[in-house]
Write an enzyme that holds these catalytic residues in place. Structure first.
Site, PDB file in Angstrom:
ATOM      1  N   ASP A 159      13.282  13.702  -5.271  1.00  0.00           N
ATOM      2  CA  ASP A 159      12.849  14.745  -6.196  1.00  0.00           C
ATOM      3  C   ASP A 159      12.455  16.050  -5.485  1.00  0.00           C
ATOM      4  O   ASP A 159      11.362  16.599  -5.736  1.00  0.00           O
ATOM      5  CB  ASP A 159      11.644  14.249  -7.023  1.00  0.00           C
ATOM      6  CG  ASP A 159      11.923  12.922  -7.717  1.00  0.00           C
ATOM      7  OD1 ASP A 159      12.995  12.772  -8.314  1.00  0.00           O
ATOM      8  OD2 ASP A 159      11.040  12.033  -7.664  1.00  0.00           O
TER       9      ASP A 159
ATOM     10  N   GLU B 118      16.443  13.557 -18.106  1.00  0.00           N
ATOM     11  CA  GLU B 118      15.166  13.863 -17.443  1.00  0.00           C
ATOM     12  C   GLU B 118      15.385  15.002 -16.444  1.00  0.00           C
ATOM     13  O   GLU B 118      16.472  15.579 -16.373  1.00  0.00           O
ATOM     14  CB  GLU B 118      14.640  12.620 -16.702  1.00  0.00           C
ATOM     15  CG  GLU B 118      15.586  12.153 -15.612  1.00  0.00           C
ATOM     16  CD  GLU B 118      15.135  10.929 -14.852  1.00  0.00           C
ATOM     17  OE1 GLU B 118      14.146  10.292 -15.236  1.00  0.00           O
ATOM     18  OE2 GLU B 118      15.802  10.601 -13.859  1.00  0.00           O
TER      19      GLU B 118
END
Ligand code: FUB
Length: 320
Positions: free
Chosen positions: A51, A217
């Site tokens: 991420d 997402e």
């Protein structure tokens, strides 16, 4: 001599197939080309990172805040903290260590420190992150932590009121007029203007109109040439839509990196080049739950659309 020539030609073909550098120049005489094949992906190999949230701060360096997978992970529950990395050449990264741990969050469970985002505002560095509440892991908040320096450590200061209980993946974005927006959500993308204290929403959250129905997402917002790019993970790679305002509506443009199952990306311009940060499970002994941060070049077409990106072991080359 003949063998050397064949080898050089083969390497040239191989590179042109696997590279994202669509604008790379071809030399007139391949016989005289000296090709250095360097594999720079993943850019971080000594710990598992995922991420990546990349930023160019005022010190002129590129900074990256990542979540962390455990070496023995079998799910994402054990992701326990964030790290900061900095670089001036995109290849050599300084690891500044862990900057925030789940034990530092009074209302939080151990683990469940998912994809972070960061911003420089009010003369401070802020880390915003999704984290689960004690006693109910499905109840995620958007935590806020602050530091006077980009390398942290970051100190917990609270959570953004008004989005409790929503599974987040926040992305904070500051527009040229200084207004700050938060994008987040799973399955249904949401956004809202933030107050300058970064601890409260300034308005009721809105659903994002992005011209498609494939959002899963990892919301991300960036601006280029006056256009707003809303991008996200569709479960089967990164996709995006373009608009004229941070609120949208956005016109769906399709894939950025369609071959990658689990995309969570960020985009920066550094020293005149655009870069795409993402995580990938394929190399360095990685797996679905042992991910590694990688970087590719990103190119815009003349109409502002983004050329498709593919994960390459080659990655990006050191800025000289
Ligand atoms: O890293 C944990 C979760 O996996 C993130 O929140 C999602 O975006 C996905 O990368």
């Amino acid at each position: 001599m003949k063998i050397k020539y064949i080898l050089i030609c083969a390497i040239t073909v191989l590179l042109s197939c696997k590279t994202n550098k669509k604008e790379a120049k071809t030399e007139e005489n391949p016989k005289e080309q000296v090709i250095e094949v360097t594999e720079n992906n993943p850019v971080i190999r000594h710990v598992r990172t995922a991420d990546p949230s990349a930023h160019i701060w005022k010190d002129g360096k590129v900074w990256m805040y990542t979540s962390g997978d455990a070496e023995d992970a079998v799910n994402y529950n054990t992701m326990d903290g964030y790290r900061a990395f900095s670089s001036t050449d995109m290849v050599n990264w300084t690891d500044h260590g862990q900057i925030l741990h789940s034990k530092d969050i009074p209302w939080g469970v151990p683990g469940w420190m998912w994809a972070p985002t960061a911003i420089y505002k009010n003369n401070k560095y802020y880390l915003l992150y999704p984290h689960s509440v004690k006693g109910n892991k499905d109840d995620m908040r958007c935590g806020v932590a602050v530091s006077d320096v980009p390398e942290g450590p970051f100190k917990y200061v609270g959570w953004i009121k008004g989005v409790e209980g929503q599974w987040l993946d926040p992305c904070v974005f500051e527009d040229d007029d200084g207004k700050t927006y938060l994008y987040w959500g799973v399955r249904e993308p949401k956004m809202a203007l933030l107050k300058d204290n970064l601890l409260e929403l300034a308005e009721t959250p809105r659903s994002i109109a992005y011209g498609a129905k494939n959002f899963f997402e990892a919301s991300y917002m960036h601006k280029y040439n006056g256009k707003y790019y809303y991008s996200y993970n569709a479960g089967l790679g990164g996709f995006y839509a373009m608009g004229d305002s941070p609120y949208g509506p956005f016109e769906y443009k399709g894939a950025i990196n369609p071959k990658q199952r689990q995309d969570h990306h960020s985009i920066v311009e550094y020293k005149g080049q655009h870069y795409f940060f993402y995580h990938w499970q394929g190399w360095n002994g990685g797996s679905k739950f042992r991910r590694n941060t990688c970087i590719e070049y990103l190119y815009y077409n003349e109409d502002g659309t983004i050329q498709e990106i593919y994960a390459t072991k080659e990655g990006v080359q050191k800025i000289k």
